[in-house]
Design an enzyme around this catalytic site. Structure first.
Site, PDB file in Angstrom:
ATOM      1  N   ASP A  30       0.823  -1.212   0.000  1.00 55.31           N
ATOM      2  CA  ASP A  30       0.000   0.000   0.000  1.00 55.31           C
ATOM      3  C   ASP A  30       0.858   1.264   0.000  1.00 55.31           C
ATOM      4  O   ASP A  30       0.693   2.138   0.861  1.00 55.31           O
ATOM      5  CB  ASP A  30      -0.948   0.006   1.200  1.00 55.31           C
ATOM      6  CG  ASP A  30      -1.652  -1.308   1.421  1.00 55.31           C
ATOM      7  OD1 ASP A  30      -1.933  -1.992   0.431  1.00 55.31           O
ATOM      8  OD2 ASP A  30      -1.913  -1.655   2.584  1.00 55.31           O
ATOM      9  N   GLU A 212     -11.203  -1.851  -3.189  1.00 55.13           N
ATOM     10  CA  GLU A 212     -10.604  -1.049  -2.121  1.00 55.13           C
ATOM     11  C   GLU A 212      -9.593  -0.079  -2.720  1.00 55.13           C
ATOM     12  O   GLU A 212      -9.441   0.024  -3.935  1.00 55.13           O
ATOM     13  CB  GLU A 212      -9.917  -1.947  -1.100  1.00 55.13           C
ATOM     14  CG  GLU A 212      -8.819  -2.821  -1.664  1.00 55.13           C
ATOM     15  CD  GLU A 212      -8.263  -3.799  -0.652  1.00 55.13           C
ATOM     16  OE1 GLU A 212      -8.819  -3.903   0.446  1.00 55.13           O
ATOM     17  OE2 GLU A 212      -7.258  -4.465  -0.980  1.00 55.13           O
TER      18      GLU A 212
END
Length: 323
Positions: A30, A212
């Site tokens: 991420d 997401e």
């Protein structure tokens, strides 16, 4: 004593050398990137939020985490949270660096997004000090059909701050922030759905479609919404991929190249896994010296599916991003 002192000196030099070592193919999950005074900084998921710095985006130095210990407010707010902080986002705004971050546990939508600020990103600066402002957004099971993780800060055409976020459940959300960028605007509160993925038998583990990690990037006359679909965090079994849509207004509707709304399951494929990378996703988009870059992680097929930082240049064709 001289021998002991010499040994201590040698050990100290070795430790210092190890701390200053530069690494390629760094582990990352991420990632988001920013540049200050010629140094690139990458912030990633990790214990206390992992940080790396580089002068060339190739050779990276490990820095100390943002939080030396789990934030007390977060431990109290989210049962099961033990200090592993997810999916940061970094932005320079109002003369400060704002670092948004996610407090959560797998498969639950009791989550919070917090924010910390700093005058500088240089750990050697006397002004380097992170101030935690705690919670910005929270999601509560039974009340909210969305998950308060994966934050992304964006300014609209009027320099109004907004925060996109979300994962699984009923998709990606957008909410207006106050000018301090640390709290939700209440004039009135409006929650916009930007994208969602249809629920199927193969991706129903958390109750809804697997989507997401929103990231909104303004380019010319459009806002581009990047999102990650299918499954991360499974090493060799990861199926992560990135899709994109665009809109003339920040709140949407975001449409893919075929004209399908992203909130109805649309999204043009940008990049997916292959023989070298089992899955790729959770991206950011940055512009340095007039060049746009896609920052993301991939699960390395040559290294047992371990997650690595990847940086690729973006080009644009007929108003759409391509690698």
């Amino acid at each position: 004593m001289k021998h002991i002192a010499f040994l201590i000196l040698i050990l100290g030099a070795k430790i210092s050398c190890a701390q200053d070592s530069l690494f390629k193919n760094i582990p990352a999950h991420d990632p988001v990137m920013i540049r200050q005074d010629g140094t690139y900084y990458v912030f990633t998921t990790g214990r206390g939020i992992s940080v790396w710095s580089s002068k060339d985006m190739e050779n990276w130095k490990k820095e100390k985490p943002i939080f030396a210990s789990p934030p007390e407010w977060a431990v109290k707010a989210v049962p099961g949270f033990k200090g592993h902080i997810w999916a940061p986002d970094i932005v320079f705004h109002n003369g400060l660096y704002y670092l948004y971050y996610s407090i959560s546990t797998f498969g639950k939508n009791r989550s919070c997004i917090g924010v910390a600020t700093n005058k500088t990103l240089d750990p050697k600066s006397p002004d380097y000090r992170w101030t935690d402002h705690q919670q910005v957004v929270e999601s509560v099971p039974g009340r909210d059909e969305w998950n308060a993780i994966d934050p992304n800060f964006i300014l609209d055409e009027n320099q109004q701050p907004w925060l996109s976020f979300g994962s699984f459940w009923n998709g990606i959300k957008l909410v207006k922030l106050n000018q301090d960028a640390m709290s939700i605007a209440t004039d009135p509160q409006q929650w916009h759905t930007l994208a969602s993925a249809p629920k199927t038998a193969s991706n129903s583990e958390s109750g809804n479609g697997a989507i997401e990690a929103p990231f909104i990037f303004k380019k010319n006359n459009y806002y581009y919404l990047f999102a990650s679909y299918d499954y991360c965090c499974r090493g060799e079994k990861s199926t992560y991929k990135m899709r994109v849509g665009r809109a003339e207004k920040l709140a949407g509707p975001y449409m893919d190249k075929a004209g399908t709304p992203m909130k109805n399951g649309g999204g043009t494929l940008l990049l997916e896994g292959d023989k070298d990378w089992h899955g790729v996703g959770h991206n950011a988009v940055c512009t340095f010296d007039g060049t746009d870059y896609l920052i993301f992680h991939g699960y390395d097929a040559k290294d047992k599916g371990r997650s690595k930082l990847r940086i690729e240049k973006l080009r644009w064709e007929d108003g759409w991003p391509l690698l």
